[in-house]
Design a protein around this motif. Structure first.
Motif, PDB file in Angstrom:
ATOM      1  N   SER A 241       0.832  -1.205   0.000  1.00  0.00           N
ATOM      2  CA  SER A 241       0.000   0.000   0.000  1.00  0.00           C
ATOM      3  C   SER A 241       0.867   1.255   0.000  1.00  0.00           C
ATOM      4  CB  SER A 241      -0.925   0.006   1.220  1.00  0.00           C
ATOM      5  OG  SER A 241      -1.809  -1.097   1.190  1.00  0.00           O
ATOM      6  N   TYR A 242       1.940   1.228   0.761  1.00  0.00           N
ATOM      7  CA  TYR A 242       2.851   2.379   0.795  1.00  0.00           C
ATOM      8  C   TYR A 242       3.484   2.608  -0.579  1.00  0.00           C
ATOM      9  CZ  TYR A 242       6.869   5.267   2.146  1.00  0.00           C
ATOM     10  OH  TYR A 242       7.808   6.270   2.234  1.00  0.00           O
ATOM     11  N   LEU A 243       3.934   1.531  -1.206  1.00  0.00           N
ATOM     12  CA  LEU A 243       4.527   1.648  -2.535  1.00  0.00           C
ATOM     13  C   LEU A 243       3.509   2.168  -3.541  1.00  0.00           C
ATOM     14  CD1 LEU A 243       6.650  -1.637  -2.734  1.00  0.00           C
ATOM     15  CD2 LEU A 243       7.503   0.706  -2.467  1.00  0.00           C
ATOM     16  N   ALA A 244       2.277   1.657  -3.443  1.00  0.00           N
ATOM     17  CA  ALA A 244       1.232   2.105  -4.368  1.00  0.00           C
ATOM     18  C   ALA A 244       0.926   3.587  -4.167  1.00  0.00           C
ATOM     19  CB  ALA A 244      -0.033   1.267  -4.164  1.00  0.00           C
ATOM     20  N   ALA A 245       0.917   4.022  -2.898  1.00  0.00           N
ATOM     21  CA  ALA A 245       0.664   5.441  -2.620  1.00  0.00           C
ATOM     22  C   ALA A 245       1.767   6.310  -3.194  1.00  0.00           C
ATOM     23  CB  ALA A 245       0.537   5.659  -1.110  1.00  0.00           C
ATOM     24  N   CYS A 246       3.013   5.860  -3.042  1.00  0.00           N
ATOM     25  CA  CYS A 246       4.142   6.628  -3.582  1.00  0.00           C
ATOM     26  C   CYS A 246       4.089   6.714  -5.105  1.00  0.00           C
ATOM     27  CB  CYS A 246       5.468   5.999  -3.140  1.00  0.00           C
ATOM     28  SG  CYS A 246       5.796   6.142  -1.367  1.00  0.00           S
ATOM     29  N   ARG A 247       3.513   5.707  -5.729  1.00  0.00           N
ATOM     30  CA  ARG A 247       3.452   5.688  -7.197  1.00  0.00           C
ATOM     31  C   ARG A 247       2.209   6.381  -7.749  1.00  0.00           C
ATOM     32  NH1 ARG A 247       2.792   6.389 -11.615  1.00  0.00           N
ATOM     33  NH2 ARG A 247       3.311   5.154 -13.480  1.00  0.00           N
ATOM     34  N   PHE A 248       1.048   6.177  -7.114  1.00  0.00           N
ATOM     35  CA  PHE A 248      -0.194   6.602  -7.752  1.00  0.00           C
ATOM     36  C   PHE A 248      -0.932   7.730  -7.032  1.00  0.00           C
ATOM     37  CE2 PHE A 248       0.295   2.051  -8.887  1.00  0.00           C
ATOM     38  CZ  PHE A 248       0.402   2.195 -10.272  1.00  0.00           C
ATOM     39  N   SER A 249      -0.562   8.055  -5.799  1.00  0.00           N
ATOM     40  CA  SER A 249      -1.320   9.059  -5.051  1.00  0.00           C
ATOM     41  C   SER A 249      -1.276  10.418  -5.750  1.00  0.00           C
ATOM     42  CB  SER A 249      -0.759   9.182  -3.634  1.00  0.00           C
ATOM     43  OG  SER A 249      -1.446  10.200  -2.915  1.00  0.00           O
ATOM     44  N   GLN A 250      -2.451  11.046  -5.889  1.00  0.00           N
ATOM     45  CA  GLN A 250      -2.524  12.370  -6.493  1.00  0.00           C
ATOM     46  C   GLN A 250      -2.096  13.454  -5.505  1.00  0.00           C
ATOM     47  OE1 GLN A 250      -3.256  12.905  -9.763  1.00  0.00           O
ATOM     48  NE2 GLN A 250      -3.260  10.664  -9.919  1.00  0.00           N
ATOM     49  N   ARG A 251      -2.416  13.226  -4.233  1.00  0.00           N
ATOM     50  CA  ARG A 251      -2.011  14.181  -3.201  1.00  0.00           C
ATOM     51  C   ARG A 251      -0.629  13.791  -2.701  1.00  0.00           C
ATOM     52  NH1 ARG A 251      -5.259  15.624   2.451  1.00  0.00           N
ATOM     53  NH2 ARG A 251      -3.815  17.270   3.148  1.00  0.00           N
ATOM     54  N   ARG A 252       0.313  14.718  -2.733  1.00  0.00           N
ATOM     55  CA  ARG A 252       1.703  14.405  -2.420  1.00  0.00           C
ATOM     56  C   ARG A 252       2.198  15.057  -1.132  1.00  0.00           C
ATOM     57  NH1 ARG A 252       2.732  10.154  -5.321  1.00  0.00           N
ATOM     58  NH2 ARG A 252       4.931  10.478  -4.789  1.00  0.00           N
ATOM     59  N   SER A 253       1.390  15.894  -0.490  1.00  0.00           N
ATOM     60  CA  SER A 253       1.888  16.570   0.708  1.00  0.00           C
ATOM     61  C   SER A 253       0.777  16.769   1.727  1.00  0.00           C
ATOM     62  CB  SER A 253       2.524  17.913   0.350  1.00  0.00           C
ATOM     63  OG  SER A 253       1.553  18.785  -0.185  1.00  0.00           O
ATOM     64  N   TRP A 254       1.185  16.772   3.008  1.00  0.00           N
ATOM     65  CA  TRP A 254       0.293  17.028   4.128  1.00  0.00           C
ATOM     66  C   TRP A 254       1.021  17.931   5.119  1.00  0.00           C
ATOM     67  CZ3 TRP A 254       0.921  12.545   1.595  1.00  0.00           C
ATOM     68  CH2 TRP A 254      -0.213  11.897   1.106  1.00  0.00           C
ATOM     69  N   SER A 255       0.276  18.598   5.968  1.00  0.00           N
ATOM     70  CA  SER A 255       0.866  19.447   6.995  1.00  0.00           C
ATOM     71  C   SER A 255       0.505  18.881   8.365  1.00  0.00           C
ATOM     72  CB  SER A 255       0.353  20.884   6.864  1.00  0.00           C
ATOM     73  OG  SER A 255       0.919  21.704   7.864  1.00  0.00           O
ATOM     74  N   VAL A 256       1.533  18.550   9.152  1.00  0.00           N
ATOM     75  CA  VAL A 256       1.344  18.012  10.490  1.00  0.00           C
ATOM     76  C   VAL A 256       2.033  18.938  11.484  1.00  0.00           C
ATOM     77  CG1 VAL A 256       1.714  16.045  12.035  1.00  0.00           C
ATOM     78  CG2 VAL A 256       1.256  15.660   9.597  1.00  0.00           C
ATOM     79  N   ARG A 257       1.239  19.633  12.298  1.00  0.00           N
ATOM     80  CA  ARG A 257       1.762  20.572  13.295  1.00  0.00           C
ATOM     81  C   ARG A 257       2.724  21.590  12.674  1.00  0.00           C
ATOM     82  NH1 ARG A 257       2.806  16.993  18.819  1.00  0.00           N
ATOM     83  NH2 ARG A 257       0.645  16.281  19.066  1.00  0.00           N
ATOM     84  N   GLY A 258       2.348  22.077  11.530  1.00  0.00           N
ATOM     85  CA  GLY A 258       3.143  23.106  10.879  1.00  0.00           C
ATOM     86  C   GLY A 258       4.300  22.592  10.049  1.00  0.00           C
ATOM     87  N   ILE A 259       4.525  21.262  10.061  1.00  0.00           N
ATOM     88  CA  ILE A 259       5.612  20.665   9.271  1.00  0.00           C
ATOM     89  C   ILE A 259       5.022  19.998   8.034  1.00  0.00           C
ATOM     90  CG2 ILE A 259       7.470  18.959   9.240  1.00  0.00           C
ATOM     91  CD1 ILE A 259       7.783  19.348  12.222  1.00  0.00           C
ATOM     92  N   GLU A 260       5.491  20.412   6.873  1.00  0.00           N
ATOM     93  CA  GLU A 260       4.988  19.843   5.633  1.00  0.00           C
ATOM     94  C   GLU A 260       5.649  18.489   5.373  1.00  0.00           C
ATOM     95  OE1 GLU A 260       4.647  20.880   0.844  1.00  0.00           O
ATOM     96  OE2 GLU A 260       5.488  22.327   2.248  1.00  0.00           O
ATOM     97  N   ILE A 261       4.833  17.487   5.135  1.00  0.00           N
ATOM     98  CA  ILE A 261       5.315  16.129   4.854  1.00  0.00           C
ATOM     99  C   ILE A 261       4.972  15.789   3.417  1.00  0.00           C
ATOM    100  CG2 ILE A 261       5.129  13.687   5.451  1.00  0.00           C
ATOM    101  CD1 ILE A 261       4.405  14.519   8.279  1.00  0.00           C
ATOM    102  N   ASN A 262       5.986  15.466   2.637  1.00  0.00           N
ATOM    103  CA  ASN A 262       5.808  15.128   1.232  1.00  0.00           C
ATOM    104  C   ASN A 262       5.970  13.632   1.020  1.00  0.00           C
ATOM    105  OD1 ASN A 262       5.589  17.907   0.269  1.00  0.00           O
ATOM    106  ND2 ASN A 262       7.744  18.060   0.837  1.00  0.00           N
TER     107      ASN A 262
END
Length: 323
Positions: A184-205
């Motif tokens: 699932s992690y590999l599939a998300a890295c390959r196909f996910s349209q959303r590539r970034s999130w913000s957690v407590r002010g830190i952007e996670i790509n």
């Protein structure tokens, strides 16, 4: 002025005020943890066990340990690429080595978090990027674990003793779930349209598929090398896949108990699962040698490296101070 700029404006005063007290507290914590660790170890038993091994065996185990630590340090090289930090590999690898040694012996709070923040801040890395490098290192370690453990548990090579709450069939089910999580992690890295999130002010790509595959390879390789060190020191009638499987089970037990270095947990799991294939004495002797070579020896090396980094930093501060 925006809120972000205002926050940045307050940070220098806050850190300047608390830097010295926090530094003193950090070193006092290290002294306490080192003392507690030393008291838990029967040094005479460690020396007696090591004296019974052939020099060739110890050298092979030490060589595999060095390879494992270098592989783990490379996790931070991935992190450097992830955050696009202009640091050389000669600066990154010592941080990874020191952090891993302290992490294994004195808990993740000291090695994985506090030590990384202290060392990377000296290299001019921002707190946000340090957090990202730390997060990616943790993800690499456990992503490799999930993939490797999933494959080993699914294979049925590790048989749990009767009476355990988790049966061998259930362990295979856990293996399937771990492999699905990895895929699932590999599939998300390959196909996910959303590539970034913000957690407590830190952007996670979300990393690229290529970076995720590199995480998988290095994470699994490190766990495999750890098992190879133990396999080298245990009785020769044991098979490597079985030793690897038992190590993967014991590691989860060590994380759950939150005991620094998993003292006692590793030994208990190995003896419980392998006592029908080798004597308890030979198993315990090999595991004591493993602790000495994989935990204690690198910690001593890392301590010398860390003191060298601190001495160099102090010399630079003195040099910059105007006369």
């Amino acid at each position: 002025m925006t809120q972000a700029h205002a926050a940045d404006g307050r940070q220098p005063g806050f850190f300047a005020r608390w830097k010295k007290p926090l530094t003193i507290a950090f070193f006092l914590l290290l002294i306490v943890l080192f003392t507690l660790l030393a008291r838990r170890i029967d040094w005479s038993e460690v020396l007696a066990t090591l004296s019974d091994f052939k020099l060739r065996t110890l050298l092979i185990a030490a060589g595999l340990t060095l390879c494992s630590f270098l592989v783990y340090a490379c996790f931070d090289l991935i992190g450097r690429t992830y955050v696009r930090q202009p640091l050389r590999w000669k600066q990154i690898l010592p941080v990874g080595f020191i952090s891993y040694a302290f992490n294994l012996n004195l808990s993740a709070w000291v090695g994985g978090i506090a030590m990384r923040y202290r060392l990377y801040s000296r290299l001019g890395v921002s707190n946000g990027n340090i957090a990202k490098i730390l997060g990616l290192s943790l993800a690499t370690n456990w992503f490799g674990y999930m993939t490797l453990a999933g494959a080993v548990f699914c294979s049925g090579l590790v048989t749990l003793p009767p009476g355990w709450k988790l049966s061998s069939g259930a362990l295979q089910g856990v293996g399937v779930l771990l492999l699905l999580a990895s895929l699932s992690y590999l599939a998300a890295c390959r196909f996910s349209q959303r590539r970034s999130w913000s957690v407590r002010g830190i952007e996670i790509n979300l990393p690229s598929l290529r970076m995720a595959l590199l995480q998988l390879a290095l994470g699994a390789l490190n766990w495999s090398l750890m098992a190879a060190v133990i396999f080298t020191l245990l009785p020769k009638n044991l098979e490597y896949p079985v030793v690897l499987g038992v190590l993967l089970i014991s590691s989860i037990a060590g994380v759950v108990t939150h005991i620094p270095a998993g003292l006692g947990v590793l030994e208990a799991v190995f003896i419980a699962l392998l006592q029908h294939e080798a004597s308890r004495g030979s198993l315990l002797a090999g595991l004591i040698a493993y602790r000495a070579i994989y935990f204690i020896l690198p910690l001593l090396v890392a301590l010398v490296m860390y003191l060298g980094v601190e001495a160099k930093a102090k010399a630079l501060r003195v040099k910059k101070t105007p006369s």
